[in-house]
Design a protein around this motif. Structure first.
Motif, PDB file in Angstrom:
ATOM      1  N   ARG A  25     -17.953  -4.613   0.997  1.00  0.00           N
ATOM      2  CA  ARG A  25     -18.962  -4.832  -0.035  1.00  0.00           C
ATOM      3  C   ARG A  25     -18.775  -3.933  -1.259  1.00  0.00           C
ATOM      4  O   ARG A  25     -19.538  -4.025  -2.220  1.00  0.00           O
ATOM      5  N   ARG A  26     -17.800  -3.054  -1.241  1.00  0.00           N
ATOM      6  CA  ARG A  26     -17.627  -2.134  -2.370  1.00  0.00           C
ATOM      7  C   ARG A  26     -17.138  -2.869  -3.616  1.00  0.00           C
ATOM      8  O   ARG A  26     -16.406  -3.855  -3.526  1.00  0.00           O
ATOM      9  N   GLU A  27     -17.554  -2.376  -4.768  1.00  0.00           N
ATOM     10  CA  GLU A  27     -17.080  -2.895  -6.045  1.00  0.00           C
ATOM     11  C   GLU A  27     -15.881  -2.064  -6.500  1.00  0.00           C
ATOM     12  O   GLU A  27     -15.863  -0.847  -6.349  1.00  0.00           O
ATOM     13  N   HIS A  28     -14.879  -2.735  -7.058  1.00  0.00           N
ATOM     14  CA  HIS A  28     -13.719  -2.043  -7.601  1.00  0.00           C
ATOM     15  C   HIS A  28     -13.397  -2.597  -8.975  1.00  0.00           C
ATOM     16  O   HIS A  28     -13.664  -3.770  -9.275  1.00  0.00           O
ATOM     17  N   GLY A  29     -12.779  -1.763  -9.789  1.00  0.00           N
ATOM     18  CA  GLY A  29     -12.378  -2.207 -11.114  1.00  0.00           C
ATOM     19  C   GLY A  29     -11.282  -3.251 -11.062  1.00  0.00           C
ATOM     20  O   GLY A  29     -11.267  -4.206 -11.843  1.00  0.00           O
ATOM     21  N   ALA A  82      -9.174  -8.712   3.128  1.00  0.00           N
ATOM     22  CA  ALA A  82     -10.132  -8.103   2.205  1.00  0.00           C
ATOM     23  C   ALA A  82     -10.327  -6.626   2.506  1.00  0.00           C
ATOM     24  O   ALA A  82     -10.435  -5.803   1.580  1.00  0.00           O
ATOM     25  N   ARG A  83     -10.357  -6.249   3.786  1.00  0.00           N
ATOM     26  CA  ARG A  83     -10.557  -4.840   4.138  1.00  0.00           C
ATOM     27  C   ARG A  83      -9.348  -3.974   3.743  1.00  0.00           C
ATOM     28  O   ARG A  83      -9.494  -2.846   3.284  1.00  0.00           O
ATOM     29  N   VAL A  84      -8.143  -4.521   3.931  1.00  0.00           N
ATOM     30  CA  VAL A  84      -6.951  -3.773   3.556  1.00  0.00           C
ATOM     31  C   VAL A  84      -6.924  -3.526   2.050  1.00  0.00           C
ATOM     32  O   VAL A  84      -6.675  -2.408   1.585  1.00  0.00           O
ATOM     33  N   PHE A  85      -7.200  -4.558   1.267  1.00  0.00           N
ATOM     34  CA  PHE A  85      -7.181  -4.376  -0.187  1.00  0.00           C
ATOM     35  C   PHE A  85      -8.345  -3.511  -0.656  1.00  0.00           C
ATOM     36  O   PHE A  85      -8.210  -2.768  -1.637  1.00  0.00           O
ATOM     37  N   ASP A  86      -9.471  -3.570   0.049  1.00  0.00           N
ATOM     38  CA  ASP A  86     -10.590  -2.686  -0.270  1.00  0.00           C
ATOM     39  C   ASP A  86     -10.172  -1.223  -0.102  1.00  0.00           C
ATOM     40  O   ASP A  86     -10.524  -0.364  -0.927  1.00  0.00           O
ATOM     41  N   ALA A  87      -9.415  -0.939   0.941  1.00  0.00           N
ATOM     42  CA  ALA A  87      -8.931   0.430   1.152  1.00  0.00           C
ATOM     43  C   ALA A  87      -7.983   0.876   0.048  1.00  0.00           C
ATOM     44  O   ALA A  87      -7.812   2.076  -0.193  1.00  0.00           O
ATOM     45  N   LEU A  88      -7.379  -0.098  -0.622  1.00  0.00           N
ATOM     46  CA  LEU A  88      -6.461   0.193  -1.722  1.00  0.00           C
ATOM     47  C   LEU A  88      -7.155   0.087  -3.071  1.00  0.00           C
ATOM     48  O   LEU A  88      -6.504   0.031  -4.122  1.00  0.00           O
ATOM     49  N   PRO A 147       3.744  -4.237  -1.605  1.00  0.00           N
ATOM     50  CA  PRO A 147       4.736  -3.190  -1.908  1.00  0.00           C
ATOM     51  C   PRO A 147       4.369  -2.340  -3.115  1.00  0.00           C
ATOM     52  O   PRO A 147       4.792  -1.176  -3.202  1.00  0.00           O
ATOM     53  N   ASP A 148       3.571  -2.872  -4.049  1.00  0.00           N
ATOM     54  CA  ASP A 148       3.132  -2.079  -5.189  1.00  0.00           C
ATOM     55  C   ASP A 148       2.211  -0.946  -4.774  1.00  0.00           C
ATOM     56  O   ASP A 148       1.985  -0.006  -5.546  1.00  0.00           O
ATOM     57  N   PHE A 149       1.667  -1.058  -3.569  1.00  0.00           N
ATOM     58  CA  PHE A 149       0.740  -0.048  -3.067  1.00  0.00           C
ATOM     59  C   PHE A 149       1.377   0.815  -1.977  1.00  0.00           C
ATOM     60  O   PHE A 149       0.666   1.482  -1.224  1.00  0.00           O
ATOM     61  N   ALA A 150       2.703   0.791  -1.883  1.00  0.00           N
ATOM     62  CA  ALA A 150       3.377   1.509  -0.794  1.00  0.00           C
ATOM     63  C   ALA A 150       3.017   2.985  -0.788  1.00  0.00           C
ATOM     64  O   ALA A 150       2.706   3.564   0.265  1.00  0.00           O
ATOM     65  N   ALA A 151       3.046   3.602  -1.950  1.00  0.00           N
ATOM     66  CA  ALA A 151       2.733   5.030  -2.014  1.00  0.00           C
ATOM     67  C   ALA A 151       1.296   5.291  -1.595  1.00  0.00           C
ATOM     68  O   ALA A 151       1.002   6.266  -0.882  1.00  0.00           O
ATOM     69  N   GLN A 152       0.385   4.413  -2.012  1.00  0.00           N
ATOM     70  CA  GLN A 152      -1.023   4.582  -1.661  1.00  0.00           C
ATOM     71  C   GLN A 152      -1.236   4.395  -0.168  1.00  0.00           C
ATOM     72  O   GLN A 152      -2.039   5.098   0.452  1.00  0.00           O
ATOM     73  N   LEU A 153      -0.517   3.452   0.418  1.00  0.00           N
ATOM     74  CA  LEU A 153      -0.616   3.280   1.867  1.00  0.00           C
ATOM     75  C   LEU A 153      -0.175   4.538   2.594  1.00  0.00           C
ATOM     76  O   LEU A 153      -0.789   4.963   3.577  1.00  0.00           O
ATOM     77  N   GLN A 186      -0.243   7.535   1.370  1.00  0.00           N
ATOM     78  CA  GLN A 186      -1.226   8.588   1.105  1.00  0.00           C
ATOM     79  C   GLN A 186      -2.441   8.454   2.014  1.00  0.00           C
ATOM     80  O   GLN A 186      -3.101   9.439   2.345  1.00  0.00           O
ATOM     81  N   LEU A 187      -2.739   7.216   2.387  1.00  0.00           N
ATOM     82  CA  LEU A 187      -3.832   7.001   3.327  1.00  0.00           C
ATOM     83  C   LEU A 187      -3.464   7.455   4.736  1.00  0.00           C
ATOM     84  O   LEU A 187      -4.286   7.430   5.643  1.00  0.00           O
ATOM     85  N   GLN A 188      -2.188   7.846   4.913  1.00  0.00           N
ATOM     86  CA  GLN A 188      -1.656   8.274   6.215  1.00  0.00           C
ATOM     87  C   GLN A 188      -1.851   7.195   7.272  1.00  0.00           C
ATOM     88  O   GLN A 188      -2.201   7.461   8.428  1.00  0.00           O
ATOM     89  N   LEU A 189      -1.602   5.960   6.830  1.00  0.00           N
ATOM     90  CA  LEU A 189      -1.701   4.840   7.765  1.00  0.00           C
ATOM     91  C   LEU A 189      -0.734   5.036   8.920  1.00  0.00           C
ATOM     92  O   LEU A 189       0.422   5.422   8.730  1.00  0.00           O
TER      93      LEU A 189
END
Length: 431
Positions: free
Chosen positions: A162-166, A189-195, A287-293, A295-298
């Motif tokens: 339910r979070r809003e993102h830019g 949706a949950r995976v992209f919300d985490a990103l 793949p554009d979010f590889a670094a962020q993934l 960083q989340l220590q997935l």
């Protein structure tokens, strides 16, 4: 090859397109080596080269026959031949044109007409399909095997974030996926919300058009495409979204062809090209979010000896690897976060699902399924993953090993970070 199209098709847009495709074929036969039905049946007319010959005959004015129709029906439209062809023959487009012309000439038996009508009228309409699937899941223990194979066991799907993102992107829910396996869309949706990306769903968007179009109802399929364009256009016109995401590769392959299929529709041609340009499989975006993934220590715990990890076999859908020409991305995403993922032998071959093929050609479909599962099981997986709802349901019908969408692995990692927790092992394997 040389062509001499008949008057009825020569000067039409589809005739000119078919003529160009036919002329690009040099009949080298490389395609037969990777055609699933040719490998099973060993008949030249059940391979791409033979089917091209049959379609050429019809386009040049020879009368179509029930035999012509049968050989074209047996084609999975997996487009593996396109990946093999050194001449770039657009076989998938040619067979769409050829099948429609043959169907216009050859009347189908009553039973076939009824079945195909039910498929194209029920599957694309969520308000019809959803209650039918719910009833099937409720009665699943009592269903005969043939029906049970088409009704995946119900699974919990968790909450939509339910979070809003830019940053915002559209997600196509699809027509059958929300009822057959709702967790796929929720997990996405949950995976992209985490990103920090919000996925939006246009309420009036529905079936991508593939079901009707590939059942030779081209007008109905094009109407589905126009409806989706109308549903998405306000989000695109005002710049609210960056992309239109697909987590079902069959839908992705079709939406990416909107621009081509609607190129002669003056009211929709420009919009369709824009839609196709924005359409992305989720494996193209993550793949554009590889670094962020990272960083989340997935899956931090998954970076332990292989003996402590779930072993995953990945089946790349034909509509991803051949239709969209996307190869290697899913495996790379999963490996990057520590998943022990493996391809099986002959991973380029179709599993036999192929949209409605498993209903219309069950004998060939199940033979292909069993061959694919034998190859996947040789990897000794704890879980099998893929990226298309048809493949998932079809493969699950033949194995006790859980079959899931690969995005669910990432969602599971976000929720628990537990390597030993294989998604879905508590339910859903077909008895």
């Amino acid at each position: 090859m040389q062509t001499n199209l008949a008057d009825f098709i020569r000067d039409t847009a589809e005739g000119q397109e078919a003529d160009a495709i036919l002329r690009s074929c040099v009949h080298c036969g490389f395609c037969t080596a990777t055609c699933p039905t040719y490998q099973l049946l060993g008949d030249e007319l059940d391979g791409p080269r033979g089917r091209i010959y049959l379609m050429k005959q019809v386009l040049e004015g020879a009368p179509a026959t029930a035999s012509t129709q049968l050989h074209l029906d047996r084609c999975l439209t997996c487009r593996s031949c396109e990946s093999t062809c050194p001449s770039g023959v657009q076989y998938g487009r040619l067979v769409d044109i050829g099948r429609k012309i043959v169907d216009d000439q050859v009347a189908r038996p009553f039973g076939q007409r009824v079945l195909r009508t039910v498929l194209k009228e029920v599957l694309p309409r969520k308000w019809l399909f959803a209650p039918a699937m719910k009833m099937g899941q409720t009665l699943r223990p009592l269903l005969p095997r043939t029906l049970k194979n088409k009704v995946p066991a119900a699974r919990p799907h968790g909450a939509w974030p339910r979070r809003e993102h830019g940053r915002k992107m559209l997600l196509l829910e699809g027509c059958v996926q929300p009822s057959m396996s709702p967790n796929i869309n929720h997990a996405t949706a949950r995976v992209f919300d985490a990103l920090d990306v919000q996925l939006l769903v246009a309420p009036k968007a529905g079936c991508c058009g593939a079901i009707r179009y590939h059942l030779d109802d081209h007008d109905g399929g094009l109407d589905d495409m126009r409806r989706n364009i109308d549903a998405w256009w306000p989000y695109i016109e005002n710049g609210r979204v960056e992309a239109i995401l697909m987590n079902a590769s069959g839908c992705g392959a079709m939406v990416k062809e909107y621009g081509q299929l609607l190129m002669h529709d003056h009211a929709y041609a420009d919009k369709a090209r824009r839609i196709s340009a924005l359409a992305k499989d989720i494996s193209e975006v993550l793949p554009d979010f590889a670094a962020q993934l990272r960083q989340l220590q997935l899956l931090r715990q998954l970076r332990q000896p292989a003996s402590g990890r779930a072993r995953v076999a990945y089946h790349p859908p034909c509509t991803l690897q051949h239709g969209q020409k996307i190869r290697g991305k899913v495996e790379a995403i999963l490996r990057d976060i520590g998943v022990d993922v493996h391809l099986c032998a002959d991973s380029h071959l179709c599993c036999g699902s192929a949209g409605t093929y498993s209903v219309l050609q069950p004998a060939l479909s199940y033979q292909l399924r069993d061959n694919k599962l034998a190859s996947l099981q040789a990897v000794a997986p704890d879980v099998i993953v893929s990226g298309n709802i048809g493949c998932l349901a079809h493969l699950q019908s033949g194995t006790q090993t859980p079959v899931r969408h690969w995005i669910e692995l990432i969602d599971q990692a976000l929720a628990e970070g537990a390597p030993e927790a294989v998604p879905g092992t508590d339910s859903a394997s077909n008895p």
